[in-house]
Design an enzyme around this catalytic site. Structure first.
Site, PDB file in Angstrom:
ATOM      1  N   HIS A 124       1.267  -1.332  -0.466  1.00  0.00           N
ATOM      2  CA  HIS A 124       0.259  -0.144  -0.307  1.00  0.00           C
ATOM      3  C   HIS A 124       1.449   1.331  -0.073  1.00  0.00           C
ATOM      4  O   HIS A 124       1.727   1.376   0.038  1.00  0.00           O
ATOM      5  CB  HIS A 124      -0.800   0.055   1.385  1.00  0.00           C
ATOM      6  N   ASP A 201       2.792  -4.857   7.917  1.00  0.00           N
ATOM      7  CA  ASP A 201       1.213  -3.568   7.530  1.00  0.00           C
ATOM      8  C   ASP A 201       0.138  -4.355   8.201  1.00  0.00           C
ATOM      9  O   ASP A 201       0.784  -4.814   7.410  1.00  0.00           O
ATOM     10  CB  ASP A 201       2.058  -3.174   6.076  1.00  0.00           C
ATOM     11  N   GLN A 204      -4.896  -4.854   7.056  1.00  0.00           N
ATOM     12  CA  GLN A 204      -5.597  -5.086   6.306  1.00  0.00           C
ATOM     13  C   GLN A 204      -5.853  -6.889   6.483  1.00  0.00           C
ATOM     14  O   GLN A 204      -6.141  -7.930   6.842  1.00  0.00           O
ATOM     15  CB  GLN A 204      -5.010  -5.507   4.422  1.00  0.00           C
ATOM     16  N   LYS A 227     -10.681  -0.475   9.376  1.00  0.00           N
ATOM     17  CA  LYS A 227     -11.089  -1.477   9.046  1.00  0.00           C
ATOM     18  C   LYS A 227     -11.197  -3.184   9.781  1.00  0.00           C
ATOM     19  O   LYS A 227     -11.382  -4.059   9.570  1.00  0.00           O
ATOM     20  CB  LYS A 227      -9.442  -1.801   8.514  1.00  0.00           C
ATOM     21  N   CYS A 365      -5.427   2.545  -3.403  1.00  0.00           N
ATOM     22  CA  CYS A 365      -3.832   2.853  -3.190  1.00  0.00           C
ATOM     23  C   CYS A 365      -2.508   2.332  -3.086  1.00  0.00           C
ATOM     24  O   CYS A 365      -1.733   1.971  -2.433  1.00  0.00           O
ATOM     25  CB  CYS A 365      -3.803   3.405  -1.382  1.00  0.00           C
TER      26      CYS A 365
HETATM   27  N1  PMP Z   1      -1.672  -0.653   4.790  1.00  0.00           N
HETATM   28  C1  PMP Z   1      -2.746  -1.370   3.961  1.00  0.00           C
HETATM   29  C2  PMP Z   1      -1.913  -3.382   3.272  1.00  0.00           C
HETATM   30  C3  PMP Z   1      -4.137  -1.118   4.024  1.00  0.00           C
HETATM   31  O1  PMP Z   1      -5.095  -1.785   3.479  1.00  0.00           O
HETATM   32  C4  PMP Z   1      -4.421   0.348   4.198  1.00  0.00           C
HETATM   33  C5  PMP Z   1      -5.627   1.059   3.846  1.00  0.00           C
HETATM   34  N2  PMP Z   1      -6.498   0.649   3.169  1.00  0.00           N
HETATM   35  C6  PMP Z   1      -2.984   0.904   4.999  1.00  0.00           C
HETATM   36  C7  PMP Z   1      -2.075   0.198   4.726  1.00  0.00           C
HETATM   37  C8  PMP Z   1      -3.716   2.366   5.935  1.00  0.00           C
HETATM   38  O2  PMP Z   1      -4.496   2.444   6.086  1.00  0.00           O
HETATM   39  P1  PMP Z   1      -5.053   3.776   6.895  1.00  0.00           P
HETATM   40  O3  PMP Z   1      -5.510   4.520   5.953  1.00  0.00           O
HETATM   41  O4  PMP Z   1      -6.135   3.250   7.978  1.00  0.00           O
HETATM   42  O5  PMP Z   1      -3.956   5.082   7.600  1.00  0.00           O
END
Ligand code: PMP
Length: 407
Positions: A124, A201, A204, A227, A365
């Protein structure tokens, strides 16, 4: 199907009863954000109705009550991921802020010109850009381990990049664009054999599986509340205590200090050293309620139910002519990214919305993943524990109808 209390769970999420464009809502955008059960909504409003005040510094009753609830949520998070101590649980705004914290605190203290940081090609943006910023500041170099067409990390290439110049490995536990679950145990063991710390990370992964940071032996684990059926505006950085102790503060301000003079300030102990300013108090309490809710269901049960949903969705999707699944890893979580011949993902998203179906169309993203597959975007249906086979059927019929119209 396993006996999973799906009807009860659905009834706990009031938004699932919404009608969208006159149709029953089919919410399949869970990888962007999950809906909230009553338990979370009530915990937040109860705090504001009965217990709200600023935390930690107060001597009055409401401040003590709010502090107890806030710190109680920290203990819930600690137990949920099996951390060793509350000192290892830092509340931040989300996974993004947690990665930035590690990059700017751990990274600036430990990573120098010529050093390397190793990520994968499925990250991401929030596990790419903070490292690029650090590289710009420090002269370090970002290395990227490639993926194959199934959307899996090519482990041999990852291992080959794991040289003595690598100072940190930062890897998605599960990809939000493809659903791939990475072999994180193997990654961590290989990195640790060279004394390289690993950040996972988990944004997800955490809503879909039991996460045990001590069993994983990761050095940092980051995730977002929104999430995990909790509120937005709160997330967690888990870090091993010894690492966090040695790291400089990320931001300065109230709460993260013990004593301030104009000459020098003395920093607070963990976890407060990394929690400058008034936090998102009610959202932290809401995250604690989400964890209670998930514990009552059991993450193993959630994982088993969602695995069946994904198998069913994949099987149905494969029957649709002109549909190409993007990301077919052997080890995969409940995400179905796809493209359709001759129909742009944004049109898929708009058309499905007219049928009450919420999916996401875009780069999720993860632009480098889109570049790898040579597509501008994908359509992504991402499942949560409140989704059903019947909803997957609605999605598939919806896709078929738009192929008929546009295809
Ligand atoms: N890493 C991953 C794998 C994600 O799916 C996400 C959110 N879609 C993020 C980081 C970033 O999370 P946030 O926007 O809630 O900070």
């Amino acid at each position: 199907m396993t006996t999973f209390p799906i009807e009860k769970i659905r009834a706990d999420f009031p938004i699932l009863a919404e009608k969208i464009r006159g149709k029953d809502l089919v919410y399949l955008d869970n990888a962007a954000s999950c809906q909230k059960p009553n338990a979370v909504i009530d915990a937040i409003s109860d705090l504001y109705r009965h217990d709200y005040a600023n935390i930690h510094r107060g001597v009055h009753t409401l401040s003590v009550r709010a502090t107890d609830k806030f710190e109680g949520a920290r203990t819930k998070v600690k137990d949920f991921i099996n951390a060793a101590s509350e000192k290892e649980i830092i509340f931040v705004r989300g996974a993004t802020e947690a990665v930035n914290l590690v990059s700017q605190s751990y990274g600036r203290a430990n990573i120098k010109a010529g050093d390397e940081i190793l990520i994968t090609a499925m990250e991401h943006h929030s596990n790419i850009v903070p490292w690029q910023l650090l590289c710009e500041q420090s002269g370090a170099v970002l290395k990227v381990a490639p993926i194959n067409l199934k959307g899996e990390l090519i482990y041999s290439e990852f291992a080959a990049l794991l040289s003595d110049r690598i100072r940190l490995v930062a890897v998605a536990h599960m990809s939000n664009a493809l659903g791939t679950i990475n072999p994180v145990e193997k990654i961590i063991a290989a990195a640790h054999a060279r004394n390289i710390p690993v950040l996972l990370d988990g944004a997800q992964a955490i809503p879909h599986m039991k996460v045990d940071v001590r069993a994983l032996d990761c050095d940092f684990y980051v995730f977002s509340g929104h999430k995990l059926y909790g509120p937005s505006g709160v997330g967690v950085l888990y870090g091993k205590q010894a690492l966090l102790e040695a790291m400089p503060p990320y931001q300065g301000g109230g709460d993260m200090i013990r004593r301030v003079t104009f000459e020098k300030s003395e920093y607070n102990t963990l976890p407060y050293k990394f929690e400058a300013g008034t936090p998102s108090i009610a959202d932290v309490v809401g995250l604690g309620a989400a964890i209670d809710y998930l514990n009552a269901i059991g993450m193993e049960n959630v994982a088993a139910y969602e695995a069946e949903l994904l198998d069913y969705a994949t099987e149905q999707a494969r029957k649709i002519k002109g549909l190409r699944i993007i990301g077919e890893a052997e080890h995969k979580g409940a995400i179905l990214s796809f493209v359709l011949d001759h129909i742009h993902p944004h049109d898929i998203g708009t058309m499905l919305d007219s049928l009450g179906i919420a999916i996401r169309a875009g780069h999720h993203c993860a632009m480098p993943v889109m570049d790898f597959y040579g597509v501008p975007a994908t359509a992504r249906a991402s499942f949560a524990m409140y989704n059903t086979r019947a909803e997957i059927d609605v999605l598939m019929r919806g896709i078929e109808s738009l192929i008929k119209v546009f295809g």
